[in-house]
Design a protein around this motif. Structure first.
Motif, PDB file in Angstrom:
ATOM      1  N   TYR A   1       0.855  -1.176   0.000  1.00 54.44           N
ATOM      2  CA  TYR A   1       0.000   0.000   0.000  1.00 54.44           C
ATOM      3  C   TYR A   1       0.895   1.231   0.000  1.00 54.44           C
ATOM      4  CZ  TYR A   1      -4.325   2.558   0.871  1.00 54.44           C
ATOM      5  OH  TYR A   1      -5.419   3.377   0.735  1.00 54.44           O
ATOM      6  N   PHE A   2       1.098   1.828  -1.173  1.00 50.74           N
ATOM      7  CA  PHE A   2       1.974   2.986  -1.277  1.00 50.74           C
ATOM      8  C   PHE A   2       1.210   4.111  -1.956  1.00 50.74           C
ATOM      9  CE2 PHE A   2       2.771  -0.462  -4.102  1.00 50.74           C
ATOM     10  CZ  PHE A   2       2.824   0.052  -5.388  1.00 50.74           C
ATOM     11  N   ASP A   3       1.402   5.321  -1.460  1.00 49.38           N
ATOM     12  CA  ASP A   3       0.576   6.456  -1.882  1.00 49.38           C
ATOM     13  C   ASP A   3       0.726   6.786  -3.360  1.00 49.38           C
ATOM     14  OD1 ASP A   3      -0.376   6.710   0.674  1.00 49.38           O
ATOM     15  OD2 ASP A   3       1.105   8.221   1.273  1.00 49.38           O
ATOM     16  N   TRP A   4       1.956   6.674  -3.879  1.00 50.13           N
ATOM     17  CA  TRP A   4       2.174   7.176  -5.239  1.00 50.13           C
ATOM     18  C   TRP A   4       1.543   6.332  -6.333  1.00 50.13           C
ATOM     19  CZ3 TRP A   4       4.801   3.488  -7.901  1.00 50.13           C
ATOM     20  CH2 TRP A   4       5.744   2.705  -7.234  1.00 50.13           C
ATOM     21  N   ILE A   5       1.111   5.114  -6.014  1.00 52.44           N
ATOM     22  CA  ILE A   5       0.527   4.268  -7.048  1.00 52.44           C
ATOM     23  C   ILE A   5      -0.704   4.930  -7.666  1.00 52.44           C
ATOM     24  CG2 ILE A   5      -0.917   2.979  -5.420  1.00 52.44           C
ATOM     25  CD1 ILE A   5       0.780   1.538  -8.553  1.00 52.44           C
ATOM     26  N   MET A   6      -1.439   5.715  -6.845  1.00 48.44           N
ATOM     27  CA  MET A   6      -2.646   6.351  -7.355  1.00 48.44           C
ATOM     28  C   MET A   6      -2.340   7.528  -8.294  1.00 48.44           C
ATOM     29  SD  MET A   6      -5.219   4.669  -6.362  1.00 48.44           S
ATOM     30  CE  MET A   6      -4.241   3.176  -6.468  1.00 48.44           C
TER      31      MET A   6
ATOM     32  N   LEU B   1      -2.991  -4.927  -0.305  1.00 50.32           N
ATOM     33  CA  LEU B   1      -2.657  -4.201  -1.528  1.00 50.32           C
ATOM     34  C   LEU B   1      -3.343  -2.846  -1.572  1.00 50.32           C
ATOM     35  CD1 LEU B   1      -3.033  -7.027  -4.202  1.00 50.32           C
ATOM     36  CD2 LEU B   1      -0.909  -6.050  -3.374  1.00 50.32           C
ATOM     37  N   SER B   2      -2.758  -1.944  -2.347  1.00 51.02           N
ATOM     38  CA  SER B   2      -3.415  -0.670  -2.622  1.00 51.02           C
ATOM     39  C   SER B   2      -4.697  -0.925  -3.403  1.00 51.02           C
ATOM     40  CB  SER B   2      -2.485   0.230  -3.442  1.00 51.02           C
ATOM     41  OG  SER B   2      -1.318   0.549  -2.717  1.00 51.02           O
ATOM     42  N   PRO B   3      -5.636   0.008  -3.378  1.00 48.55           N
ATOM     43  CA  PRO B   3      -6.878  -0.145  -4.158  1.00 48.55           C
ATOM     44  C   PRO B   3      -6.611   0.019  -5.653  1.00 48.55           C
ATOM     45  CG  PRO B   3      -6.828   2.001  -3.101  1.00 48.55           C
ATOM     46  CD  PRO B   3      -5.648   1.242  -2.560  1.00 48.55           C
ATOM     47  N   LEU B   4      -6.063  -1.026  -6.239  1.00 42.43           N
ATOM     48  CA  LEU B   4      -5.623  -0.952  -7.636  1.00 42.43           C
ATOM     49  C   LEU B   4      -6.777  -0.760  -8.604  1.00 42.43           C
ATOM     50  CD1 LEU B   4      -3.017  -3.878  -7.545  1.00 42.43           C
ATOM     51  CD2 LEU B   4      -2.636  -1.445  -7.112  1.00 42.43           C
ATOM     52  N   GLY B   5      -7.967  -1.094  -8.169  1.00 43.48           N
ATOM     53  CA  GLY B   5      -9.126  -0.946  -9.045  1.00 43.48           C
ATOM     54  C   GLY B   5      -9.420   0.483  -9.432  1.00 43.48           C
TER      55      GLY B   5
ATOM     56  N   LEU C   1      -7.487 -12.087  -1.638  1.00 41.90           N
ATOM     57  CA  LEU C   1      -6.629 -11.277  -2.505  1.00 41.90           C
ATOM     58  C   LEU C   1      -7.395 -10.230  -3.297  1.00 41.90           C
ATOM     59  CD1 LEU C   1      -3.717 -10.985  -3.397  1.00 41.90           C
ATOM     60  CD2 LEU C   1      -4.140 -12.655  -5.184  1.00 41.90           C
ATOM     61  N   VAL C   2      -8.464 -10.647  -3.959  1.00 44.65           N
ATOM     62  CA  VAL C   2      -9.129  -9.722  -4.867  1.00 44.65           C
ATOM     63  C   VAL C   2      -9.880  -8.643  -4.105  1.00 44.65           C
ATOM     64  CG1 VAL C   2     -10.818  -9.547  -6.720  1.00 44.65           C
ATOM     65  CG2 VAL C   2      -9.246 -11.472  -6.631  1.00 44.65           C
ATOM     66  N   THR C   3     -10.402  -8.961  -2.931  1.00 44.88           N
ATOM     67  CA  THR C   3     -11.040  -7.942  -2.121  1.00 44.88           C
ATOM     68  C   THR C   3     -10.063  -6.815  -1.835  1.00 44.88           C
ATOM     69  OG1 THR C   3     -12.438  -9.588  -1.072  1.00 44.88           O
ATOM     70  CG2 THR C   3     -12.246  -7.467   0.035  1.00 44.88           C
ATOM     71  N   ARG C   4      -8.852  -7.166  -1.534  1.00 48.58           N
ATOM     72  CA  ARG C   4      -7.847  -6.154  -1.228  1.00 48.58           C
ATOM     73  C   ARG C   4      -7.529  -5.301  -2.460  1.00 48.58           C
ATOM     74  NH1 ARG C   4      -8.105  -5.899   4.156  1.00 48.58           N
ATOM     75  NH2 ARG C   4      -7.852  -7.966   5.085  1.00 48.58           N
ATOM     76  N   ILE C   5      -7.586  -5.918  -3.614  1.00 45.32           N
ATOM     77  CA  ILE C   5      -7.285  -5.177  -4.839  1.00 45.32           C
ATOM     78  C   ILE C   5      -8.382  -4.160  -5.130  1.00 45.32           C
ATOM     79  CG2 ILE C   5      -7.047  -5.366  -7.348  1.00 45.32           C
ATOM     80  CD1 ILE C   5      -5.937  -8.146  -6.911  1.00 45.32           C
TER      81      ILE C   5
END
Length: 912
Positions: free
Chosen positions: A794-799, A818-822, A840-844
């Motif tokens: 979970y890293f801020d810059w991914i968004m 995981l970060s909210p990749l969705g 896993l997928v819930t976290r995504i």
């Protein structure tokens, strides 16, 4: 034939030399006087070049000899000026002039600097003598110029910068309907099924008539594809080399060869592979009239199932008859209306209807001169697409080029018109392609780097050379000099192309004495260097199995490019290596891995490589080299060093920091490299660095660059970068302070690998801190993260990565969150491999911001979703989430996964 056309390689060196003198050579005393005289002679000669070229085109052999002398002298001039610049760069680097500007601006002050002592006196005298000798040659040429009474132009206009253009996709075939139907009927005919013979069908016609296009059309026809069990396409081209053709057939059959080199073994492999199969074999561009070479293939191919066919294309009807073809299909010229449709599709592309109406009549007159040749119509149509006025079209119609009947019966005339419309630099780029063999796959970025080595991009200091190269490539492609484009996975950017055989013939026609392309077979006679090739500037050698390297090639001291394709696995001898790296001192490009990936062609690079002072491109990829000599770092002009797939290479030279002009260090898959040498941070011109290895804590720490901080000043990096050894980083706060990745706006593909080679061990939590500070620029499009040991990703810059299209997470075995990749708006592909999260997928998808009853669209553009080896994954809480674009889902080796959400059962599931 070549005597009718001026050697087009002349204009660029003349212009280059004149510019070099202005920009680089600022001397004192008598040397300054010599330079002034040299420049004066050049400018006077350059003013009459257009008239000289026109007179040579009309067959004036005396003018041709005069131009050849001028061309040779201009090349010598470039060598001297390059040598001068190299010496200045050497003094700058080895003198440790930290604040010195570029060499060309520092020449005079260097001469006055006492710290260089006697060295600068010797250098000045040597260069002065060479310039004096060049002046004497040029004086003679200038006096002879007066005897020819050339017309002088008042000024030479600089070529207009080329604008990037869109490419026309030639998807429609005009005409050929009767030929197509007849050919289809022959291919699908089963009436002779019970006869034990193998039908050979042939397309016969002149070059550019459309034989290959028609063959491709039926080859990819759905009926043909379903009729045959397997299809093989082989481009044979000029020489029918049995082993090469056999290997190409085997490659098409996708069967292992076990590295066979004997023809008998290869034919046996083919025979076994086609047994019981109905196949279609296309042999494109057949030339050989030697039936003995074909006979063994024919008997081998008869082992296929009844109904198999062989289709050949050839310019020679005799070849078709020798190969046993009955009633060849003779391809005639296109009907004028069909030719017009092909032409107008290109010439009128994007024009308003009224403008098309005004140009139609003159366009039809131009089409009439194309004489029904599809290639001619396509070439002229591509040219006129960029001509806006009727006067410009009229000039093409009235051109004298159409009257040169000796140019291949008019076929090359349209090409000459398009060629003459190119600027000097783009002409040079096109002509350089003559060095490659027919049907060679031209890789765009490789080609651009080679063009750079020859100085074809001029002296525009405000524009990246690579950008100019891209524009030149697009310009040639848009004018049909290139074809058969292959694009990247996104179908956006061209990555490779080919040249039509006739276009290749045309390039060689214009560069007959400049380019030497040689194929050496076992038992071939020694390559003889004579007056026809002794002044060659560029050469490509292809050595087939059992061939001996022609050492005589090293006597052509004028070579500027040498590419070596090697089919066998024999190493080059020490004598050959010493000659290659020690004698060809004018080389700008040396490539020892062009065509065949012979993994042990060389194992050492001799120290004599330092003699190649002009070298700008060195490709050693796929070789078993373990170490590069320190003398390689004396190649101060080097722009590209390709050591990719040198799996045994253990270290780079310690003097790498001296290569201040290096723009591309391609070190992909150099698995034995364990660190980057000190001084790498000085390579501020780098555009490409495939892999950076962080290992400052290793036992080789005295040789390794200190930290990731070495990347900070490499702000021009673009394309792809892998950073490995991130578990060796010990100072996370320094990485955060320097922001080593956030300033690299042209970096589009980043791999962060948290593996380890050094001593000691960091805490797992430190991986999380380090990942947080490794923030890339928002332009990033692809991101891979591997061997990460943190419990959360979970890293801020991914968004902030609004352009991210692909994300691959692998070997992150401790990761449970995981970060909210969705939420990523552009993500199209997501791959997750070896992660320990149970849900896993819930976290995504979720960040907890919505209720279970809310209908939520996540991953708005996601098309591909893959999960592999996620052994702890138990549940997929899909909820009410919608993945609107999902087209492919793959789940492999996820043994604890209980069930899939409704609506996803249609996708692929394996080993769960």
């Amino acid at each position: 034939m070549a005597g009718a056309i001026v050697n087009p390689a002349l204009g660029q060196p003349i212009q280059f030399s004149a510019e070099k003198i202005k920009e680089e050579v600022r001397l004192v005393g008598n040397v300054k006087k010599e330079v002034k005289q040299l420049q004066s002679n050049l400018e006077a000669i350059q003013a009459v070049l257009p008239d000289a070229e026109e007179r040579q085109m009309k067959g004036d052999r005396a003018v041709r000899r005069w131009l050849d002398q001028l061309k040779d002298t201009s090349y010598d001039m470039e060598d001297v000026l390059d040598e001068w610049n190299t010496e200045i760069t050497k003094l700058q680097v080895e003198g440790d002039l930290e604040d010195a500007p570029a060499p060309m601006l520092k020449v005079l002050s260097l001469f006055l600097c006492s710290c260089f002592g006697i060295k600068q006196v010797v250098l000045r005298r040597d260069i002065a003598q060479k310039i004096k000798e060049l002046n004497e040659k040029l004086d003679i040429i200038a006096r002879e110029r007066d005897a020819y009474n050339f017309k002088e132009m008042k000024s030479i206009e600089a070529p207009e910068r080329v604008r990037t253009t869109s490419l026309v996709d030639m998807t429609e075939i005009y005409g050929r309907e009767s030929e197509k139907n007849f050919l289809m009927s022959k291919l699908l005919d089963e009436r002779n099924e019970k006869q034990r013979n193998l039908p050979v069908i042939s397309l016969v016609g002149m070059g550019g008539i459309g034989k290959t296009t028609l063959a491709q059309l039926v080859y990819n026809n759905n009926k043909v594809m379903s009729h045959f069990d397997t299809k093989i396409w082989v481009c044979v081209s000029d020489s029918f080399i049995e082993v090469r053709v056999a290997k190409a057939i085997i490659e098409g059959l996708e069967c292992p060869t076990n590295d066979f080199v004997e023809l008998e073994s290869l034919l046996k492999c083919i025979r076994q592979s086609i047994t019981g199969k109905k196949f279609l074999l296309v042999l494109d561009d057949m030339w050989s009239e030697d039936y003995n070479k074909w006979e063994s293939f024919y008997h081998c191919l008869k082992n296929g199932f009844y109904g198999s066919k062989v289709l050949i294309t050839t310019r020679n009807e005799r070849v078709a008859l020798i190969m046993g073809s009955v009633a060849p299909i003779i391809m005639e010229q296109l009907a004028q209306e069909e030719c017009w449709l092909l032409f107008s599709q290109l010439a009128f592309f994007g024009r308003p209807p009224k403008q098309c109406e005004k140009l139609e009549q003159i366009g039809r007159e131009i089409v009439a001169k194309c004489k029904g040749l599809p290639l001619a119509a396509k070439t002229i149509g591509s040219l006129l697409r960029f001509k806006k006025t009727r006067d410009e079209w009229q000039r093409i119609l009235d051109s004298e080029i159409w009257k040169l009947e000796e140019i291949e019966k008019g076929l090359l005339s349209p090409l000459m018109l398009s060629y003459n419309d190119l600027s000097s630099g783009i002409r040079q780029c096109f002509l350089y392609c003559a060095i490659f063999s027919k049907d060679h796959n031209l890789k765009k970025y490789h080609l651009i780097k080679l063009w750079m080595t020859q100085g074809y991009f001029g002296f525009d200091n405000d524009t990246e050379m690579e950008v100019i190269g891209q524009e030149y490539f697009d310009h040639l492609a848009s004018r049909s000099f290139f074809q058969e484009f292959q694009k990247d996975d996104d179908d956006e950017n061209i990555i490779s192309c080919k040249m039509h055989d006739i276009v290749h013939d045309f390039a060689q026609f214009l560069t007959k004495s400049e380019y030497l392309t040689v194929e050496i077979n076992e038992g071939s006679e020694e390559l003889v260097i004579n007056t026809s090739n002794e002044k060659a500037r560029h050469s490509m050698l292809t050595l087939h199995v059992g061939a001996t390297f022609p050492i005589s090639i090293c006597s052509i001291k004028s070579l500027r490019s040498l590419f070596i394709g090697y089919e066998s696995y024999d190493q080059l001898s020490n004598d050959v290596l010493l000659n290659l790296f020690g004698e060809l001192t004018c080389l700008r490009a040396l490539d020892i891995s062009v065509r065949f990936r012979a993994s042990n062609l060389i194992t050492t690079v001799p120290k004599e490589v330092k003699k190649l002072i002009h070298l700008k491109y060195l490709n050693l990829s796929y070789q078993d080299v373990e170490k590069l000599p320190e003398t390689l770092c004396e190649l101060y002009n080097l722009q590209t060093l390709d050591i990719s797939w040198c799996r045994k290479l253990k270290e780079l030279p310690q003097g790498m920091g001296k290569l201040i002009n290096l723009r591309h260090l391609i070190n992909l898959a150099t698995n034995s490299l364990s660190y980057m040498p000190k001084g790498i941070e000085k390579l501020t011109c780098l555009r490409t660095l495939s892999k950076f290895i962080e290992n400052s804590s290793s036992s080789d720490g005295s040789k390794a660059c200190s930290t990731l901080a070495c990347l900070k000043d490499l702000k021009h990096l673009r394309g792809t970068l892998e950073i490995s050894g991130l578990r060796n980083v010990t100072n996370t706060s320094e990485v955060k302070r320097l922001q080593i990745l956030s300033n690299k706006k042209n970096l589009f593909y980043l791999t962060l690998s948290f593996d380890k080679d050094g001593e000691g061990e960091r805490e797992n939590d430190d991986d999380e801190l380090l990942l947080e500070v490794l923030q890339p620029h928002p332009n990033l499009e692809k991101l891979d993260i591997g061997n990460y040991r943190g419990s959360t990703l979970y890293f801020d810059w991914i968004m902030s990565l609004s352009r991210l299209r692909e994300l691959f997470l692998f070997n992150c075995e401790n990761c449970k969150h995981l970060s909210p990749l969705g939420k990523l708006p552009s993500l199209k592909l997501l791959r997750i491999n070896r992660m320990s999260a149970k849900n896993l997928v819930t976290r995504i998808e979720s960040d907890g911001a919505f209720s279970s009853s809310t209908l939520v669209i996540r991953f708005p553009k996601l098309k591909v979703l893959e999960f592999d080896d996620n052994f702890e994954w138990e549940e997929w809480d899909y909820g009410n989430t919608i993945l609107p674009c999902l087209a492919y889902l793959s789940i492999n080796y996820c043994g604890k996964l209980r069930a899939l959400p409704d609506g996803l059962q249609k996708f692929i599931i394996m080993f769960c």
